[in-house]
Design a protein around this motif. Sequence first.
Motif, PDB file in Angstrom:
ATOM      1  N   ASN A 195       0.724  -1.349  -0.019  1.00 29.88           N
ATOM      2  CA  ASN A 195       0.100  -0.089  -0.113  1.00 29.88           C
ATOM      3  C   ASN A 195       0.867   1.242  -0.111  1.00 29.88           C
ATOM      4  O   ASN A 195       0.366   2.102  -0.816  1.00 29.88           O
ATOM      5  CB  ASN A 195      -1.010   0.055   1.143  1.00 29.88           C
ATOM      6  CG  ASN A 195      -1.981  -0.872   1.115  1.00 29.88           C
ATOM      7  OD1 ASN A 195      -1.571  -2.156   1.966  1.00 29.88           O
ATOM      8  ND2 ASN A 195      -3.118  -1.038   0.417  1.00 29.88           N
ATOM      9  N   GLU A 472      -3.985   5.209  -5.028  1.00 27.77           N
ATOM     10  CA  GLU A 472      -4.100   3.887  -5.174  1.00 27.77           C
ATOM     11  C   GLU A 472      -3.781   2.861  -4.077  1.00 27.77           C
ATOM     12  O   GLU A 472      -4.859   2.189  -3.599  1.00 27.77           O
ATOM     13  CB  GLU A 472      -3.311   3.211  -6.301  1.00 27.77           C
ATOM     14  CG  GLU A 472      -3.818   1.949  -6.815  1.00 27.77           C
ATOM     15  CD  GLU A 472      -2.544   1.146  -7.707  1.00 27.77           C
ATOM     16  OE1 GLU A 472      -1.575   1.748  -8.048  1.00 27.77           O
ATOM     17  OE2 GLU A 472      -2.872  -0.141  -7.636  1.00 27.77           O
ATOM     18  N   ARG A 475      -6.910   3.560  -1.921  1.00 27.35           N
ATOM     19  CA  ARG A 475      -8.257   3.007  -2.407  1.00 27.35           C
ATOM     20  C   ARG A 475      -8.255   1.384  -2.258  1.00 27.35           C
ATOM     21  O   ARG A 475      -9.372   0.899  -1.974  1.00 27.35           O
ATOM     22  CB  ARG A 475      -8.234   3.422  -4.029  1.00 27.35           C
ATOM     23  CG  ARG A 475      -9.334   3.296  -4.641  1.00 27.35           C
ATOM     24  CD  ARG A 475      -9.365   3.665  -5.993  1.00 27.35           C
ATOM     25  NE  ARG A 475      -8.284   3.144  -7.206  1.00 27.35           N
ATOM     26  CZ  ARG A 475      -7.416   3.955  -7.530  1.00 27.35           C
ATOM     27  NH1 ARG A 475      -7.298   5.446  -7.155  1.00 27.35           N
ATOM     28  NH2 ARG A 475      -6.546   3.492  -8.285  1.00 27.35           N
ATOM     29  N   LYS A 476      -7.221   0.802  -2.195  1.00 29.92           N
ATOM     30  CA  LYS A 476      -7.255  -0.850  -2.100  1.00 29.92           C
ATOM     31  C   LYS A 476      -7.236  -1.205  -0.868  1.00 29.92           C
ATOM     32  O   LYS A 476      -7.319  -2.537  -0.756  1.00 29.92           O
ATOM     33  CB  LYS A 476      -6.290  -1.508  -3.289  1.00 29.92           C
ATOM     34  CG  LYS A 476      -4.819  -1.152  -2.701  1.00 29.92           C
ATOM     35  CD  LYS A 476      -4.032  -2.016  -3.871  1.00 29.92           C
ATOM     36  CE  LYS A 476      -2.549  -1.888  -3.434  1.00 29.92           C
ATOM     37  NZ  LYS A 476      -1.553  -2.398  -4.385  1.00 29.92           N
TER      38      LYS A 476
END
Length: 611
Positions: A195, A472, A475-476
């Motif tokens: 992350n 990103e 978001r994940k």
Amino acid sequence: MSLYYETAAMLQNAEGAGGSFKARLFRKKDLKSKPGQMYALVAEAAKWSPVLKGVVEGCGVLGEERKLTPILALLLAHDLLLSKAGVAAPKDHVLRLAIERHKARLAAALTKARISRRFPTLEAFRTAVDAGELEPEDGAAGEEMRHPRWVRVNTLKSRLSAQLESTFKGYEEVGNIGEILAARGSKKIYYKDENIPDLIALPSRVDLSKTPAYGKGEIIFQDKASCFPAYLLDLKEGDGDVIDGCAAPGNKTTHAAAIVASQNKGGDRKVMAFERDKGRSEILKKMVKLAGADGIVTVKAASDFIAAKLTSPDYENVGAILLDPSCSGTGIVGRDDAIKLHLPSADAAPTAPTQSHARNRKRKRETKPGKPSPETDAAPAKEMVLDLDEKPAQEETPLSSADKLADRLAALSTFQLHILTHAMRFPSARKITYSTCSIHFEENEGVVFQALATSVAKQRGWRVLRREEQVEGMRKWARRGQWEEGKLSGPVGVEGKKRQDILDGCIRCDKGTEQGTMGFFVAAFVREGEDGEVDGEAREAVDEMDMHVRKPAAPTAEQDGNSEEEWDGFSDEEGAAELKAKAEEMVAKQEQEKEAAAKKSMNKKRKMGKK
Ligand SMILES: C[S@@+](CC[C@H](N)C(=O)[O-])C[C@H]1O[C@@H](n2cnc3c(N)ncnc32)[C@H](O)[C@@H]1O
């Protein structure tokens, strides 16, 4: 007094003494032995104590040598069997004689312990002990030990690839964090985080504190969750200057500075780091300098962010604000750097034949002035928990008792809401991250929903950055905000899909999960339009919230007879002053309680170690 008597006396008086063992040693003025030698003896003996406990008990040393207490037996057995210099006492010293009488059997018992653990040589055994591989795995301490060591590579000074080729040379990359959590001791493996860029996880016992990279600020110990705010802020060149409103000790400040520097191609963007506490401001300055961030970061030492003048030209280019205010700290994972001394018991039955001349002999225990009394040590603790070294300054205020929880959360969230709404007023600000290391809704989603309902948020068009808009890695991240019914004053907050979208924008981390993070919360706020030009969707959302979220003391429509009258948030001077006073009172109280709570928790830990 000999090294051993003096060290044992310091250890025996450890309970309730306050401060680390090292600090107390170096503070004590009248020591005859060298504090460094005493510290090294305890640190080494502690590492070997899970083995030496059995060795000493198996030889029945304590049953026979009435001059030896469990602590003395452990320290002497360590030096006799494992120190290159041997026992540090004259040949005819009573303690040296007492332990050397058992030398052959102790050495044989140590060999047996080594072979039973399948170490071919003493050196191999030593390597495993140094790596902490003999630590027990089960129990609460085991759980805490499995929290990974997160390391952020400081890109102001180094690169991940360079660190992997130097500091972590010989380490093997593993494919998932589970392998790090399951690793025992200081196994040489690492996991590259999926992350956060430039972040790796290592087994908990890996000690990097003596590496050149740590000493030079090329790597920084920072929990994964604590890296979320600067990353979620998603700084871009056009964002101008950045404020960190609650900065010390400075992990997020230096992270933000590293991101700014990576985009600052010839530019002069700044990070302004506010820290209200004087002492912590000094730590912040050191951290910033060590990280090589002093060219970008301006430390506003002993400065209250809430008092920062919005109209000051200093802040006219501030486009992004990182806010990580004081909180209950309930998400913090106790990195248990405390060590355990496993002490031999006098009651344990010997497993090896004992000295015939000493068998069944009932010698009177002797006590000399200034020496630890064997009488008081007659029923010793089997384990002693010791804080060897100083811990970094605590950034949070532990809650002192459960029944005060509701009051404390109410006071903290009042302060947090106040500081967040202050950030929302900065003229050019377009991005804010708000974070806590608390697990409580009141300090997290509760503050977010209340902030959105204020008039400053509405007028200036602040809204929560939606999940799909996030950078990103964020978001994940699967764990999102959650609603807790009945926690907000007033009937309900926003409902249905709108509430869910805001919750999905919020990010949570839980402690003690397979993700290996501390308990944490972060949400990003953004605004796009000019002041007063609230975009349609945001206006709809906040209008709906305004129907429901009320300041607790606000009069109801029925009471004041005016159904149009709404509480308009915290933007009015009166409300802000009231909040500020309340917040300041709370913070002063926190500081007073901080020391008492830390002392209490240390005593509790020691007591638990004795059980
Ligand atoms: C949770 S800690 C910050 C940790 C920091 N962000 C980090 O990652 O290293 C909160 C800090 O904010 C400081 N603080 C609290 N209220 C403040 C205020 N009004 N202005 C400036 N600093 C404040 C506290 O003294 C404390 O050092």
